[in-house]
Design a protein around this motif. Structure first.
Motif, PDB file in Angstrom:
ATOM      1  N   LEU A  95       0.758  -1.175   0.132  1.00  0.00           N
ATOM      2  CA  LEU A  95      -0.082  -0.374  -0.248  1.00  0.00           C
ATOM      3  C   LEU A  95       0.663   0.546   0.216  1.00  0.00           C
ATOM      4  CD1 LEU A  95      -3.048  -1.370   2.582  1.00  0.00           C
ATOM      5  CD2 LEU A  95      -2.507  -1.281   0.415  1.00  0.00           C
ATOM      6  N   GLN A 142       0.754  -1.228  -5.727  1.00  0.00           N
ATOM      7  CA  GLN A 142       0.280  -0.070  -6.353  1.00  0.00           C
ATOM      8  C   GLN A 142       0.264   0.680  -7.472  1.00  0.00           C
ATOM      9  OE1 GLN A 142      -3.225   1.682  -3.730  1.00  0.00           O
ATOM     10  NE2 GLN A 142      -1.127   0.882  -1.916  1.00  0.00           N
ATOM     11  N   LEU A 199      -0.784   4.179  -8.516  1.00  0.00           N
ATOM     12  CA  LEU A 199      -0.872   5.380  -7.849  1.00  0.00           C
ATOM     13  C   LEU A 199      -0.347   6.728  -9.006  1.00  0.00           C
ATOM     14  CD1 LEU A 199      -0.361   5.320  -4.075  1.00  0.00           C
ATOM     15  CD2 LEU A 199      -2.505   4.778  -5.139  1.00  0.00           C
ATOM     16  N   ASN A 200      -2.083   7.161  -9.568  1.00  0.00           N
ATOM     17  CA  ASN A 200      -1.251   8.397 -10.619  1.00  0.00           C
ATOM     18  C   ASN A 200      -0.918   9.439 -10.003  1.00  0.00           C
ATOM     19  OD1 ASN A 200      -2.040   6.342 -11.850  1.00  0.00           O
ATOM     20  ND2 ASN A 200      -4.451   6.771 -12.223  1.00  0.00           N
ATOM     21  N   ARG A 201      -0.202   9.383  -9.475  1.00  0.00           N
ATOM     22  CA  ARG A 201       0.624  11.085  -9.096  1.00  0.00           C
ATOM     23  C   ARG A 201       2.349  10.602  -8.281  1.00  0.00           C
ATOM     24  NH1 ARG A 201      -1.722   8.911  -2.887  1.00  0.00           N
ATOM     25  NH2 ARG A 201      -3.940   7.912  -4.530  1.00  0.00           N
ATOM     26  N   LYS A 206      -1.592   6.110 -17.372  1.00  0.00           N
ATOM     27  CA  LYS A 206      -2.142   5.890 -16.399  1.00  0.00           C
ATOM     28  C   LYS A 206      -3.203   4.675 -16.273  1.00  0.00           C
ATOM     29  CE  LYS A 206      -1.322  10.181 -14.719  1.00  0.00           C
ATOM     30  NZ  LYS A 206      -1.778  11.856 -15.032  1.00  0.00           N
ATOM     31  N   LYS A 207      -3.712   4.440 -15.511  1.00  0.00           N
ATOM     32  CA  LYS A 207      -4.693   2.921 -14.844  1.00  0.00           C
ATOM     33  C   LYS A 207      -5.202   3.390 -14.171  1.00  0.00           C
ATOM     34  CE  LYS A 207      -5.151  -2.001 -13.942  1.00  0.00           C
ATOM     35  NZ  LYS A 207      -4.907  -2.454 -12.446  1.00  0.00           N
ATOM     36  N   ILE A 208      -6.624   3.065 -14.631  1.00  0.00           N
ATOM     37  CA  ILE A 208      -8.108   3.921 -13.510  1.00  0.00           C
ATOM     38  C   ILE A 208      -8.697   2.685 -12.881  1.00  0.00           C
ATOM     39  CG2 ILE A 208     -10.043   4.557 -13.377  1.00  0.00           C
ATOM     40  CD1 ILE A 208      -8.176   6.377 -13.639  1.00  0.00           C
ATOM     41  N   GLU A 255      -7.439   0.206   2.458  1.00  0.00           N
ATOM     42  CA  GLU A 255      -6.936   0.533   1.178  1.00  0.00           C
ATOM     43  C   GLU A 255      -6.882   1.828   0.126  1.00  0.00           C
ATOM     44  OE1 GLU A 255      -5.303  -3.422   0.317  1.00  0.00           O
ATOM     45  OE2 GLU A 255      -7.061  -3.503   1.880  1.00  0.00           O
ATOM     46  N   CYS A 265      -5.248  12.861  -3.068  1.00  0.00           N
ATOM     47  CA  CYS A 265      -3.400  12.478  -3.241  1.00  0.00           C
ATOM     48  C   CYS A 265      -2.733  13.148  -2.400  1.00  0.00           C
ATOM     49  CB  CYS A 265      -4.010  12.524  -4.632  1.00  0.00           C
ATOM     50  SG  CYS A 265      -5.383  11.516  -5.320  1.00  0.00           S
ATOM     51  N   VAL A 315      -2.408   5.625  -0.004  1.00  0.00           N
ATOM     52  CA  VAL A 315      -3.760   4.990  -0.199  1.00  0.00           C
ATOM     53  C   VAL A 315      -4.172   5.620  -1.138  1.00  0.00           C
ATOM     54  CG1 VAL A 315      -3.409   2.981   1.608  1.00  0.00           C
ATOM     55  CG2 VAL A 315      -5.501   5.280   0.847  1.00  0.00           C
ATOM     56  N   HIS A 316      -4.983   4.444  -2.642  1.00  0.00           N
ATOM     57  CA  HIS A 316      -6.113   4.509  -4.069  1.00  0.00           C
ATOM     58  C   HIS A 316      -6.907   6.071  -2.518  1.00  0.00           C
ATOM     59  CE1 HIS A 316      -4.783   2.073  -6.923  1.00  0.00           C
ATOM     60  NE2 HIS A 316      -4.289   1.205  -5.555  1.00  0.00           N
ATOM     61  N   VAL A 317      -7.585   6.418  -4.015  1.00  0.00           N
ATOM     62  CA  VAL A 317      -8.388   7.840  -4.224  1.00  0.00           C
ATOM     63  C   VAL A 317      -9.646   7.536  -5.034  1.00  0.00           C
ATOM     64  CG1 VAL A 317      -8.893   9.643  -4.052  1.00  0.00           C
ATOM     65  CG2 VAL A 317      -6.867   9.530  -2.499  1.00  0.00           C
ATOM     66  N   GLY A 371      -5.496  13.292  -9.418  1.00  0.00           N
ATOM     67  CA  GLY A 371      -5.571  11.386  -9.980  1.00  0.00           C
ATOM     68  C   GLY A 371      -5.798  10.624  -8.913  1.00  0.00           C
ATOM     69  N   ALA A 372      -7.127  10.424  -8.236  1.00  0.00           N
ATOM     70  CA  ALA A 372      -7.795   9.359  -7.781  1.00  0.00           C
ATOM     71  C   ALA A 372      -7.862   7.747  -9.289  1.00  0.00           C
ATOM     72  CB  ALA A 372      -9.479   9.650  -8.611  1.00  0.00           C
ATOM     73  N   THR A 373      -7.529   7.264  -8.875  1.00  0.00           N
ATOM     74  CA  THR A 373      -7.301   5.354  -9.448  1.00  0.00           C
ATOM     75  C   THR A 373      -8.344   4.527  -9.156  1.00  0.00           C
ATOM     76  OG1 THR A 373      -6.317   5.186  -7.184  1.00  0.00           O
ATOM     77  CG2 THR A 373      -5.343   6.016  -9.624  1.00  0.00           C
ATOM     78  N   TYR A 386      -6.410   7.448 -20.245  1.00  0.00           N
ATOM     79  CA  TYR A 386      -6.568   6.545 -19.399  1.00  0.00           C
ATOM     80  C   TYR A 386      -6.250   4.530 -19.845  1.00  0.00           C
ATOM     81  CZ  TYR A 386      -6.803  10.651 -16.357  1.00  0.00           C
ATOM     82  OH  TYR A 386      -6.951  11.832 -15.818  1.00  0.00           O
TER      83      TYR A 386
END
Lengths: 348, 339
Positions: free
Chosen positions: A242, A304, A306-308, B2-4, B160, B184, B189-191, B213-215, B245
């Protein structure tokens, strides 16, 4: 507890006490441990019980804890010993310490960040006011020889990324604007109380700032990276990282932790402040791969996406002061610590 | 690229639109279709989550267990998720049986200022080796600093991912950008983002969230969901792909699943009705719409006035009884006498 797990603990203790004379100051003395039933407390109790059993130390232990029933249930081999007695209460309510106590290890205060976020006022109260209460009660002891205050490596606040290891001389602090700083701030306040009591009442106090640990007695479901990795791996994986996999952490095995705490208790000069932990930083990816390598089969590590921007943090102590002042070293590598932890958990 | 990760709550949020009367048969059929499309997460259950079936928020036609069994036996690739609001859902009675049945992800949700209530549920799910997400519902009701703080709590409990839920469809893009960016910057962790369409912002807000930045982005087939409906899944996916994406979803099969949803699930396609716009503007949970309409009719008052009054009071899900209170007060004001 499984007898084989107990054997593992005893083997670890035998390695700590190859030279038991180093701890002879504790012979026939009375030691009080607050937070005596937690991870750190349990190891300290195992170690002192070992000294009593194998080397005839005759050390008397008093444990202060909120939930003795749980200790009785989880560690009946310790709970039933005649050299251990209990005070079942929060340190905040500790008015008197038994008069024969001459050594104190103040280890109360949960490092579980779930509690820090959900009940920060209670965390502050039990750590800061609890520390003051212990110190206050200790002023009435006629034969007090030393207190070890277990603080936290988090008192430094965010470790600068360009600083691979944080030394005790680094002056900074947690971000007081965020709720999750409650634990670190309270520990910092605890250190300040110690300095005040040392100055005003001449109480001999040393402070240790622990970092991260992995080993037996640590509850594997705690929400920390390495615990999660081991938990994932034991449950058949995959291991999920994570957050940023380049985050750097270091881990000390508890037998080294106990060796350091007891050495500091016996030999640390009053006023000393030392880091307690491993100086060998690893990225979370390296730690996850190490855990993966310790589990037979095809466990995979998933990071993960994470797009950042990467946002890694560092939490690694500089231990050169402990090495110079007291000759303290680490004897268990992270790889071995992970192997031993998994082995211990599988025996349970 | 970028992956969503797309999460599909058609079989959960959509339940609001048909008064929670989804059948196991409908769940099976939709799951089969959406699984073929490669949607990675499918949420199933009562609109307010597992354990929520009640007179207060609506009785389910089928039990959670039956719906989840139907989904579990059909889904071959997608993870099975449930929405869980502590209070409605208890660990022993609802979460444990759901996990035993094969649920992979538990989305532990609470009003956006009450993350503390999710601690035990998130902790339990993680201890069982399953995935736990935190969901901050009615997120438009709190300032960004509070949302960040609550999200940090959820992360510290072991979540997570933290999902920002626009339950009332009240957000405009600029706030979404600020909130998602801040989260973010702060979280490890993921947003995620879950949109509603009351102000026509479902797709627009989701794209802004992804850009910030949300995934994890939620979307439902044909907008099937509470109030004006959710972000429309079969539009969201190709738009995200067009923006560069990667969702890993087969577009044609997704369209097939959406067509099936229209035929098999929807009694009437959700659309942005006048009352939905009022719900979005007043910032009241989309799921209140049917209750407000029914009660307003009963008390002979304008449902739009009821919505704005509820919005002024900051009413949230679980306080459905307040609708009667406000409708009654408006009736008294209008007629000058009690019923």
């Amino acid at each position: 507890m499984n007898p084989k797990q107990l054997e593992m603990i005893k083997e670890d203790c035998s390695r700590i006490f190859r030279d038991p004379d180093r701890f002879s100051a504790l012979k026939n003395e009375s030691v009080l441990i607050t937070g005596g039933t937690g991870f750190m407390g349990s190891w300290l109790v195992e170690a002192i019980a070992y000294l009593n059993d194998q080397h005839g130390f005759g050390t008397k232990l008093t444990l202060v804890a909120r939930d003795i029933d749980r200790f009785n249930q989880n560690q009946p081999h310790l709970a039933s010993r005649s050299d251990i007695s209990f005070i079942e209460k929060s340190v905040r309510d500790l008015i008197d310490i038994p008069g024969d106590v001459s050594w104190i290890i103040h280890a109360a205060g949960t490092p579980d960040n779930r509690a820090h976020s959900s009940n920060p006022l209670d965390v502050i109260d039990s750590i800061a006011n609890g520390t003051m209460q212990v110190l206050d009660a200790s002023t009435r002891l006629s034969n007090l020889k030393k207190i070890v205050n277990i603080s936290s490596g988090w008192v430094y606040g965010a470790q600068p990324k360009e600083m691979p290891r944080v030394p005790e001389s680094y002056i900074s602090g947690p971000d007081s604007a965020v709720i999750t700083s409650a634990y670190a701030e309270a520990k910092r306040m605890g250190e300040t109380f110690c300095s005040v009591y040392k100055g005003q009442f001449r109480i001999p106090i040393v402070t240790l700032r622990p970092f991260a640990f992995i080993g037996p007695y640590q509850l594997i479901e705690k929400p920390w990276a390495i615990n999660n990795f081991i938990n994932d791996a034991i449950n058949g994986g995959p291991i999920n990282i994570l957050g940023d996999e380049s985050t750097i952490r270091s881990y000390m095995y508890p037998s080294d932790m106990v060796n350091w705490i007891l050495t500091v208790l016996c030999e640390g000069e009053s006023g000393l402040v030392l880091n307690l932990g491993s100086p060998e930083g690893c990225t979370l990816r390296e730690v996850a791969d190490m855990v993966c390598g310790c589990i037979p089969g095809e466990t995979v590590v998933i990071s993960q996406t994470l797009n950042r921007k990467p946002k890694h943090s560092v939490f690694v102590p500089d231990i050169s002061k402990a090495q110079e002042k007291l000759g303290l070293e680490l004897s268990v590598s992270l790889q071995d610590a992970i192997k031993k932890t998994i082995e211990w958990l599988k025996l349970g | 690229m970028k992956k969503i990760t797309i999460s599909d709550p058609t079989l959960r949020d959509g339940s609001h639109a048909i008064k929670h009367q989804l059948t196991a048969e409908q769940v099976s059929r939709y799951c089969a279709a959406i699984d073929k499309a490669g949607v990675p997460i499918v949420e199933v259950g009562h609109g307010n989550g597992i354990g929520a079936s009640s007179i207060q928020v609506g009785l389910s036609g089928e039990s959670d267990i039956k719906l989840l069994e139907a989904a579990r036996s059909t889904l071959k690739h997608a993870k099975l998720g449930v929405h869980c609001i502590p209070g409605f859902a208890t660990i022993k009675k609802h979460i444990k049986p759901a996990l035993d049945l094969g649920v992979d992800i538990v989305r532990c949700a609470c009003h956006c200022t009450e993350a503390d209530t999710t601690r035990n549920h998130i902790t339990f799910v993680r201890e069982q080796g399953k995935q736990a997400f935190g969901v901050l519902m009615m997120a438009h009701m709190a300032p960004v600093d509070i949302l960040v703080e609550e999200a940090m709590k959820m992360e510290s409990y072991g979540a997570e991912a933290v999902i920002i839920m626009d339950s009332a469809g009240a957000f405009l893009p600029n706030r979404i950008e600020t909130i998602i960016s801040r989260l973010c910057d702060t979280l490890n962790v993921h947003v995620g983002y879950h949109g509603h369409n009351n102000l026509g912002m479902g797709i627009g807000n989701s794209i802004v969230a992804a850009g910030a930045g949300a995934t994890i982005i939620d979307g439902t087939a044909r907008c099937f969901g509470a109030g004006a409906g959710n972000t429309q899944l079969e539009i969201l996916v190709p738009v995200l792909e067009k923006l560069g994406y990667s969702t890993g979803i087969d577009f044609y099969k997704l369209l097939d699943a959406a067509d099936l949803a229209e035929k098999e699930l929807l009694q009437s396609a959700p659309r942005v009705k006048s009352i939905s716009v009022v719900s979005g503007l007043s910032g009241v949970f989309s799921g209140f719409t049917k209750h407000v309409e029914r009660i307003s009719k009963e008390y002979d008052v304008d449902p739009r006035d009821v919505f704005f009054k509820l919005g002024e009071r900051g009413i949230i899900a679980g306080q459905e009884d307040m609708i009667i209170e406000e409708a009654y007060a408006l009736h008294q004001k209008k007629t000058g006498k009690p019923l």
